[in-house]
Design an enzyme around this catalytic site. Structure first.
Site, PDB file in Angstrom:
ATOM      1  CB  SER A 161       2.662  -7.970   1.237  1.00  0.00           C
ATOM      2  OG  SER A 161       1.627  -7.867   2.176  1.00  0.00           O
ATOM      3  CB  THR A 214      -0.929  -0.034   1.236  1.00  0.00           C
ATOM      4  OG1 THR A 214      -1.836  -1.121   1.066  1.00  0.00           O
ATOM      5  CG2 THR A 214      -1.713   1.247   1.402  1.00  0.00           C
ATOM      6  CB  THR A 217       0.588  -3.671   6.510  1.00  0.00           C
ATOM      7  OG1 THR A 217      -0.690  -3.704   5.862  1.00  0.00           O
ATOM      8  CG2 THR A 217       1.121  -2.258   6.521  1.00  0.00           C
ATOM      9  CG  ASP A 218      -2.524  -7.282   3.734  1.00  0.00           C
ATOM     10  OD1 ASP A 218      -2.798  -6.485   4.666  1.00  0.00           O
ATOM     11  OD2 ASP A 218      -3.218  -7.381   2.711  1.00  0.00           O
TER      12      ASP A 218
HETATM   13  C1  SIN Z   1      -0.234  -5.247   1.051  1.00  0.00           C
HETATM   14  O1  SIN Z   1       0.011  -5.902   2.056  1.00  0.00           O
HETATM   15  O2  SIN Z   1       0.511  -5.260   0.046  1.00  0.00           O
HETATM   16  C2  SIN Z   1      -1.498  -4.457   0.956  1.00  0.00           C
HETATM   17  C3  SIN Z   1      -1.928  -3.921   2.260  1.00  0.00           C
HETATM   18  C4  SIN Z   1      -0.967  -2.975   2.905  1.00  0.00           C
HETATM   19  O3  SIN Z   1       0.146  -2.741   2.476  1.00  0.00           O
HETATM   20  O4  SIN Z   1      -1.391  -2.403   3.937  1.00  0.00           O
END
Ligand code: SIN
Length: 324
Positions: free
Chosen positions: A55, A12, A88-89
């Site tokens: 991710s 993100t 973050t995922d």
């Molecule tokens: C991801 O994990 O690539 C999408 C969600 C995020 O980065 O918060």
């Protein structure tokens, strides 16, 4: 001025669109850095686009590729520290894999964002600035995560919220490693003792599946995972991590087939301990101790890929040693 490498992987933080409807990983690394002029005043950057993925689509092969690239950069005397941008995922999985695969001589800072780069109040720019500050100051601290003003240990982070900007937190039994206020870095204590990589693994990593327990969950998925080639199973069990009676026979078959079985808990805190479930221990399962199910899977995959493959007692010790 420190010389930092930026390895961008997507997420993100490189997302484009509105806060609720966006695509992760579409902005390239140079665009991210050029959008934040302060970054150029804080460090000299060597910018690399490692991947451009949400991710959720990263795989264990990406962990190994990233670890190899970090090793090469750390061997370059022109590089003082490394920042990795990531979604973050599955950040907690990549962070733990890098923590296990790398020693702590240098400093590798993963950072991320909960809001895409194009949204109002995007959190990525400040996270990047603070990650740069920590990477420049953190020699000897190994792999860290910086987000929302917190410095977190790579073996102790969890994503706790689907959309809040403070979603990345330390596990409930761990404190943050430090904080960043503006550009001032505050570590909570001295750098840890020097250590080498804990595990060394070559691709491809063996298949390890997570099986999530719930009231009345059938046992047939256990046999299906074994038939599909799983070399390990992480059981995300209820409560303090005891195996449901209905799963015992299928797990005994899996064990007899040489599959390593780890008991973790779907409860977010407290851990799973060997002395809590003597019958399950006697049946050959291994307590995940502090590890969450997703962390236990990373540890088991890397351990089962190591040569020689650790015996059960060594796996027990590895889990007991996390955090390490
Ligand atoms: C991801 O994990 O690539 C999408 C969600 C995020 O980065 O918060």
């Amino acid at each position: 001025m420190p010389r930092l490498a930026l390895l961008a992987t997507g997420g993100t933080i490189a997302g484009s669109g509105s806060q609720t409807a966006y695509r992760a990983g579409v902005l390239d690394a140079r665009t991210l850095v050029e959008a934040v002029p302060r970054l150029g005043e804080l460090a000299q950057w060597q910018i690399e686009q490692a991947f451009a993925l949400d991710s959720r689509d990263l795989t264990p092969a990406h962990w190994l590729e990233l670890a190899a690239r970090v090793r090469a950069l750390q061997a370059d005397p022109a590089i003082d520290g490394i920042v990795i941008t990531h979604g973050t995922d599955t950040l907690e999985e990549t962070a733990l894999a890098l923590h296990l695969l790398l020693g702590n001589a240098g400093c590798v800072v993963l950072t991320a964002a909960m809001r895409p780069a194009t949204s109002a109040s995007a959190d990525g720019p400040l996270n990047l600035i603070q990650a740069a500050c920590v990477a420049g100051a953190g020699a000897g601290r190994g792999v860290l995560v910086v987000a929302d003003g917190r410095i977190l240990a790579a073996d102790a982070i969890v994503k706790t919220h689907t959309h809040a900007v403070d979603a990345l937190q330390p596990r409930p039994d761990r404190a943050a490693t430090g904080s960043v206020l503006g550009e001032a870095v505050h570590f909570g204590g001295p750098a840890p003792a020097p250590r080498a990589a804990l595990l060394r693994a070559d691709a491809p990593l063996p298949r390890v599946d997570i099986l999530y327990a719930s009231a009345g969950a059938p046992d047939d998925l256990i046999d299906a995972c074994v038939r599909a080639g799983a070399r390990g199973l992480v059981l995300a069990l209820t409560g303090h991590g005891s195996v449901p009676a209905a799963w015992r026979e299928a797990l005994a078959r899996a064990r007899a087939a040489g599959v390593s079985l780890v008991r973790a808990s779907r409860v977010g805190a407290g851990g799973v301990w060997p002395d809590c479930n003597e019958d399950d221990e006697a049946a050959g399962t291994i307590a995940a101790c502090h590890a969450t199910p997703q962390q236990a899977r990373v540890l088991l995959m890397l351990a089962l890929a190591a040569r020689p493959v650790p015996a059960r007692n060594d796996l027990v010790a590895l889990f007991a040693g996390l955090p390490c």
